[in-house]
Design a protein around this motif. Structure first.
Motif, PDB file in Angstrom:
ATOM      1  N   ALA A 151      -7.178   3.427  -6.225  1.00 36.89           N
ATOM      2  CA  ALA A 151      -7.407   3.406  -4.780  1.00 36.89           C
ATOM      3  C   ALA A 151      -7.334   4.848  -4.307  1.00 36.89           C
ATOM      4  CB  ALA A 151      -6.356   2.552  -4.073  1.00 36.89           C
ATOM      5  N   LEU A 152      -8.384   5.323  -3.655  1.00 41.32           N
ATOM      6  CA  LEU A 152      -8.462   6.685  -3.152  1.00 41.32           C
ATOM      7  C   LEU A 152      -8.595   6.621  -1.644  1.00 41.32           C
ATOM      8  CD1 LEU A 152      -8.908   9.771  -3.469  1.00 41.32           C
ATOM      9  CD2 LEU A 152     -11.347   9.258  -3.719  1.00 41.32           C
ATOM     10  N   GLY A 153      -7.665   7.258  -0.945  1.00 43.19           N
ATOM     11  CA  GLY A 153      -7.731   7.255   0.508  1.00 43.19           C
ATOM     12  C   GLY A 153      -6.434   7.748   1.123  1.00 43.19           C
ATOM     13  N   ASP A 154      -6.238   7.389   2.379  1.00 41.36           N
ATOM     14  CA  ASP A 154      -5.060   7.837   3.123  1.00 41.36           C
ATOM     15  C   ASP A 154      -3.933   6.824   2.983  1.00 41.36           C
ATOM     16  OD1 ASP A 154      -6.373  10.116   4.073  1.00 41.36           O
ATOM     17  OD2 ASP A 154      -7.268   8.984   5.712  1.00 41.36           O
ATOM     18  N   LEU A 155      -2.743   7.311   2.660  1.00 41.89           N
ATOM     19  CA  LEU A 155      -1.566   6.463   2.578  1.00 41.89           C
ATOM     20  C   LEU A 155      -1.184   6.052   3.989  1.00 41.89           C
ATOM     21  CD1 LEU A 155       0.731   5.296   0.793  1.00 41.89           C
ATOM     22  CD2 LEU A 155       1.975   7.419   1.255  1.00 41.89           C
ATOM     23  N   GLU A 166       1.288   3.425   4.632  1.00 42.98           N
ATOM     24  CA  GLU A 166       2.722   3.172   4.618  1.00 42.98           C
ATOM     25  C   GLU A 166       3.159   2.818   3.211  1.00 42.98           C
ATOM     26  OE1 GLU A 166       3.788  -0.223   6.970  1.00 42.98           O
ATOM     27  OE2 GLU A 166       2.174  -1.441   6.127  1.00 42.98           O
ATOM     28  N   CYS A 167       4.463   2.921   2.998  1.00 39.77           N
ATOM     29  CA  CYS A 167       5.041   2.529   1.728  1.00 39.77           C
ATOM     30  C   CYS A 167       6.363   1.834   2.017  1.00 39.77           C
ATOM     31  CB  CYS A 167       5.259   3.734   0.819  1.00 39.77           C
ATOM     32  SG  CYS A 167       5.796   3.255  -0.835  1.00 39.77           S
ATOM     33  N   GLY A 168       6.447   0.570   1.625  1.00 40.25           N
ATOM     34  CA  GLY A 168       7.660  -0.201   1.823  1.00 40.25           C
ATOM     35  C   GLY A 168       8.439  -0.311   0.527  1.00 40.25           C
ATOM     36  N   GLU A 169       9.336  -1.286   0.484  1.00 37.56           N
ATOM     37  CA  GLU A 169      10.172  -1.495  -0.699  1.00 37.56           C
ATOM     38  C   GLU A 169       9.376  -1.992  -1.900  1.00 37.56           C
ATOM     39  OE1 GLU A 169      13.528  -1.016  -1.252  1.00 37.56           O
ATOM     40  OE2 GLU A 169      13.473   0.084   0.642  1.00 37.56           O
ATOM     41  N   SER A 170       8.351  -2.819  -1.639  1.00 39.15           N
ATOM     42  CA  SER A 170       7.652  -3.441  -2.756  1.00 39.15           C
ATOM     43  C   SER A 170       6.146  -3.185  -2.780  1.00 39.15           C
ATOM     44  CB  SER A 170       7.893  -4.951  -2.740  1.00 39.15           C
ATOM     45  OG  SER A 170       7.387  -5.502  -1.542  1.00 39.15           O
ATOM     46  N   GLU A 171       5.602  -2.575  -1.717  1.00 44.83           N
ATOM     47  CA  GLU A 171       4.155  -2.396  -1.629  1.00 44.83           C
ATOM     48  C   GLU A 171       3.816  -1.153  -0.814  1.00 44.83           C
ATOM     49  OE1 GLU A 171       1.195  -5.793  -0.973  1.00 44.83           O
ATOM     50  OE2 GLU A 171       1.292  -4.872   1.019  1.00 44.83           O
ATOM     51  N   CYS A 172       2.704  -0.514  -1.185  1.00 48.86           N
ATOM     52  CA  CYS A 172       2.172   0.569  -0.357  1.00 48.86           C
ATOM     53  C   CYS A 172       0.767   0.159   0.085  1.00 48.86           C
ATOM     54  CB  CYS A 172       2.151   1.899  -1.099  1.00 48.86           C
ATOM     55  SG  CYS A 172       0.968   2.012  -2.436  1.00 48.86           S
ATOM     56  N   THR A 173       0.315   0.763   1.176  1.00 53.41           N
ATOM     57  CA  THR A 173      -1.017   0.463   1.697  1.00 53.41           C
ATOM     58  C   THR A 173      -1.817   1.750   1.777  1.00 53.41           C
ATOM     59  OG1 THR A 173      -0.091  -1.339   3.006  1.00 53.41           O
ATOM     60  CG2 THR A 173      -2.303  -0.591   3.590  1.00 53.41           C
ATOM     61  N   VAL A 174      -3.016   1.722   1.180  1.00 49.72           N
ATOM     62  CA  VAL A 174      -3.918   2.874   1.163  1.00 49.72           C
ATOM     63  C   VAL A 174      -5.198   2.467   1.889  1.00 49.72           C
ATOM     64  CG1 VAL A 174      -5.249   4.448  -0.292  1.00 49.72           C
ATOM     65  CG2 VAL A 174      -2.963   3.732  -1.008  1.00 49.72           C
ATOM     66  N   ARG A 175      -5.623   3.284   2.854  1.00 57.34           N
ATOM     67  CA  ARG A 175      -6.883   3.038   3.562  1.00 57.34           C
ATOM     68  C   ARG A 175      -8.003   3.729   2.798  1.00 57.34           C
ATOM     69  NH1 ARG A 175      -6.615   3.124   9.625  1.00 57.34           N
ATOM     70  NH2 ARG A 175      -6.124   0.970   9.145  1.00 57.34           N
ATOM     71  N   ARG A 198     -12.350   3.885   1.816  1.00 56.33           N
ATOM     72  CA  ARG A 198     -13.578   3.834   2.622  1.00 56.33           C
ATOM     73  C   ARG A 198     -13.952   2.406   2.993  1.00 56.33           C
ATOM     74  NH1 ARG A 198     -18.184   7.742   0.128  1.00 56.33           N
ATOM     75  NH2 ARG A 198     -17.180   9.687   0.693  1.00 56.33           N
ATOM     76  N   ARG A 199     -13.658   1.486   2.100  1.00 58.20           N
ATOM     77  CA  ARG A 199     -14.073   0.098   2.313  1.00 58.20           C
ATOM     78  C   ARG A 199     -13.068  -0.746   3.074  1.00 58.20           C
ATOM     79  NH1 ARG A 199     -17.056  -1.718  -3.240  1.00 58.20           N
ATOM     80  NH2 ARG A 199     -18.698  -0.143  -3.121  1.00 58.20           N
ATOM     81  N   SER A 200     -11.771  -0.558   2.811  1.00 58.23           N
ATOM     82  CA  SER A 200     -10.768  -1.414   3.442  1.00 58.23           C
ATOM     83  C   SER A 200      -9.366  -0.869   3.185  1.00 58.23           C
ATOM     84  CB  SER A 200     -10.861  -2.840   2.896  1.00 58.23           C
ATOM     85  OG  SER A 200     -10.501  -2.861   1.529  1.00 58.23           O
ATOM     86  N   ASP A 201      -8.396  -1.504   3.827  1.00 59.66           N
ATOM     87  CA  ASP A 201      -6.996  -1.209   3.533  1.00 59.66           C
ATOM     88  C   ASP A 201      -6.612  -2.000   2.294  1.00 59.66           C
ATOM     89  OD1 ASP A 201      -7.097   0.252   5.840  1.00 59.66           O
ATOM     90  OD2 ASP A 201      -5.759  -1.033   6.985  1.00 59.66           O
ATOM     91  N   VAL A 202      -5.962  -1.326   1.328  1.00 60.51           N
ATOM     92  CA  VAL A 202      -5.601  -1.955   0.065  1.00 60.51           C
ATOM     93  C   VAL A 202      -4.087  -1.983  -0.049  1.00 60.51           C
ATOM     94  CG1 VAL A 202      -5.816  -1.813  -2.451  1.00 60.51           C
ATOM     95  CG2 VAL A 202      -7.708  -1.064  -1.000  1.00 60.51           C
ATOM     96  N   GLY A 203      -3.521  -3.192  -0.175  1.00 60.80           N
ATOM     97  CA  GLY A 203      -2.093  -3.338  -0.430  1.00 60.80           C
ATOM     98  C   GLY A 203      -1.861  -3.319  -1.933  1.00 60.80           C
ATOM     99  N   ILE A 204      -0.985  -2.429  -2.380  1.00 61.63           N
ATOM    100  CA  ILE A 204      -0.759  -2.245  -3.813  1.00 61.63           C
ATOM    101  C   ILE A 204       0.707  -2.522  -4.118  1.00 61.63           C
ATOM    102  CG2 ILE A 204      -0.863  -0.625  -5.737  1.00 61.63           C
ATOM    103  CD1 ILE A 204      -2.903   0.994  -3.983  1.00 61.63           C
ATOM    104  N   PRO A 205       0.992  -3.522  -4.963  1.00 66.60           N
ATOM    105  CA  PRO A 205       2.379  -3.765  -5.363  1.00 66.60           C
ATOM    106  C   PRO A 205       2.911  -2.560  -6.145  1.00 66.60           C
ATOM    107  CG  PRO A 205       0.956  -5.599  -6.005  1.00 66.60           C
ATOM    108  CD  PRO A 205       0.069  -4.481  -5.546  1.00 66.60           C
ATOM    109  N   LEU A 206       4.053  -2.049  -5.750  1.00 63.39           N
ATOM    110  CA  LEU A 206       4.588  -0.855  -6.403  1.00 63.39           C
ATOM    111  C   LEU A 206       4.917  -1.100  -7.876  1.00 63.39           C
ATOM    112  CD1 LEU A 206       6.835   0.600  -3.568  1.00 63.39           C
ATOM    113  CD2 LEU A 206       4.584   1.390  -4.313  1.00 63.39           C
TER     114      LEU A 206
END
Length: 85
Positions: free
Chosen positions: A34-38, A40-49, A51-59
Motif C-alpha cells: 500500500a503506497l500513500g499517506d498514513l 492513522e495507526c491504532g493498536e491493531s491496524e493502520c490506515t493508508v490513503r 490513490r484508489r481508496s483508504d486501506v486498513g492494514i492489520p499490523l
C-alpha cells in the motif's frame, strides 16, 4: 555507535499522520503493498490513503514499512492537443 532500526510496527506507530509511506503486508497467497499517506495507526491496524481508496492494514500482517518521498506531479493527458503558438 549503532542505532537500532525501528520495527515496521514501531515506525507506523510513531510516524505522524500525513506521512507518505509504503507498507508491505501479507495477504492470502503472498504479499502486497500500500503506497500513500498514513491516516492513522491504532493498536491493531493502520490506515493508508492510496490513490484508489483508504486501506486498513492489520499490523500483525505488516512485514515492512518506510517513509517515501512525495508523489511526483501528475503529467498532463497525452490526448490534450499542444498549445497554439
Amino acid at each position: 555507535m549503532s542505532q537500532t532500526t525501528p520495527t515496521p510496527r514501531q515506525f507506523l506507530a510513531t510516524a505522524p499522520a500525513g506521512t507518505r509511506v509504503v507498507v508491505r503486508y501479507r495477504i492470502d497467497g503472498g504479499f502486497t503493498d500500500a503506497l500513500g499517506d498514513l491516516l492513522e495507526c491504532g493498536e491493531s491496524e493502520c490506515t493508508v490513503r492510496t490513490r484508489r481508496s483508504d486501506v486498513g492494514i492489520p499490523l500483525d500482517s505488516v512485514v515492512a514499512a518506510k517513509q517515501v518521498p512525495p508523489a511526483p506531479p501528475r503529467r498532463s493527458s497525452r490526448l490534450t492537443p499542444p498549445a497554439a503558438e
